[in-house]
Scaffold this motif. Structure first.
Motif, mmCIF file in Angstrom:
data_model
loop_
_atom_site.group_PDB
_atom_site.id
_atom_site.type_symbol
_atom_site.label_atom_id
_atom_site.label_comp_id
_atom_site.label_asym_id
_atom_site.label_seq_id
_atom_site.Cartn_x
_atom_site.Cartn_y
_atom_site.Cartn_z
ATOM 1 N N THR A 3 0.852 -1.180 0.000
ATOM 2 C CA THR A 3 0.000 0.000 0.000
ATOM 3 C C THR A 3 0.887 1.228 0.000
ATOM 4 O O THR A 3 2.079 1.137 0.225
ATOM 5 N N GLU A 13 1.932 -4.236 4.009
ATOM 6 C CA GLU A 13 0.823 -4.134 4.966
ATOM 7 C C GLU A 13 1.323 -4.592 6.335
ATOM 8 O O GLU A 13 1.811 -5.713 6.467
ATOM 9 N N SER A 15 -0.048 -5.683 8.980
ATOM 10 C CA SER A 15 -1.069 -6.361 9.781
ATOM 11 C C SER A 15 -0.502 -7.282 10.850
ATOM 12 O O SER A 15 -1.013 -7.330 11.959
ATOM 13 N N HIS A 109 -8.877 -2.259 3.830
ATOM 14 C CA HIS A 109 -8.052 -3.459 3.929
ATOM 15 C C HIS A 109 -8.776 -4.572 4.687
ATOM 16 O O HIS A 109 -9.141 -4.402 5.858
ATOM 17 N N ASP A 110 -8.930 -5.715 4.026
ATOM 18 C CA ASP A 110 -9.581 -6.855 4.674
ATOM 19 C C ASP A 110 -8.837 -7.309 5.924
ATOM 20 O O ASP A 110 -9.460 -7.710 6.903
ATOM 21 N N SER A 111 -7.503 -7.231 5.905
ATOM 22 C CA SER A 111 -6.730 -7.671 7.074
ATOM 23 C C SER A 111 -7.050 -6.816 8.299
ATOM 24 O O SER A 111 -7.124 -7.324 9.422
ATOM 25 N N ARG A 112 -7.261 -5.533 8.098
ATOM 26 C CA ARG A 112 -7.624 -4.659 9.224
ATOM 27 C C ARG A 112 -9.054 -4.928 9.683
ATOM 28 O O ARG A 112 -9.350 -4.867 10.879
ATOM 29 N N ASN A 126 -15.937 -3.283 3.689
ATOM 30 C CA ASN A 126 -14.766 -2.930 2.895
ATOM 31 C C ASN A 126 -15.208 -1.831 1.936
ATOM 32 O O ASN A 126 -16.023 -2.057 1.054
#
Length: 128
Positions: A3, A13, A15, A109-112, A126
């Motif tokens: 990102t 990322e 994460s 962000h899906d991870s967040r 999202n």
């Protein structure tokens, strides 16, 4: 997935590091949410980089304060958190420990968003 940061440079990322540090701080927030924060009580694992721990700790307390001191959700109310970085995760954790019934996390962000669900979000969106 890489990102861009605020200067447009690419970075990975964070994460995994965010999750590790957030878990350590989450335990502290949950145990001390009704007491004044005294940071000398918080021990950060040596494996957590200081350049991450400082901003994360500041962000968590900012998010907690925004929910508990400013928003102060009442029973059955909803909380929406836009952006689930350090401040947003703090807000999610505080909302989970408040009377709010619905806690919605919005991020790109899906991870967040996965972290947000782990720490108390009842719904995630999202926005990307």
């Amino acid at each position: 997935m890489p990102t861009a940061n605020s200067r447009g440079a690419r970075r990975s990322e964070p994460s995994a590091l965010l999750e590790k540090a957030a878990m350590d701080i989450h335990a502290y927030v949950v145990d001390h949410v009704d007491a004044p924060f005294r940071w000398e009580e918080l021990t950060v694992d040596e494996s957590v980089p200081l350049e991450l721990a400082g901003p994360l700790a500041c962000g968590i307390t900012t998010g907690v304060g925004a929910v508990l001191n400013t928003a102060n959700p009442g029973p059955g109310e909803s909380v929406v958190v836009y952006g689930v970085g350090a401040v947003g995760l703090g807000a999610i954790m505080a909302a989970r420990n408040s009377a709010a019934a619905t806690i919605i996390a919005v991020d790109l962000h899906d991870s967040r968003l996965e972290l947000a669900q782990r720490y108390g979000a009842t719904h995630v969106i999202n926005s990307g």
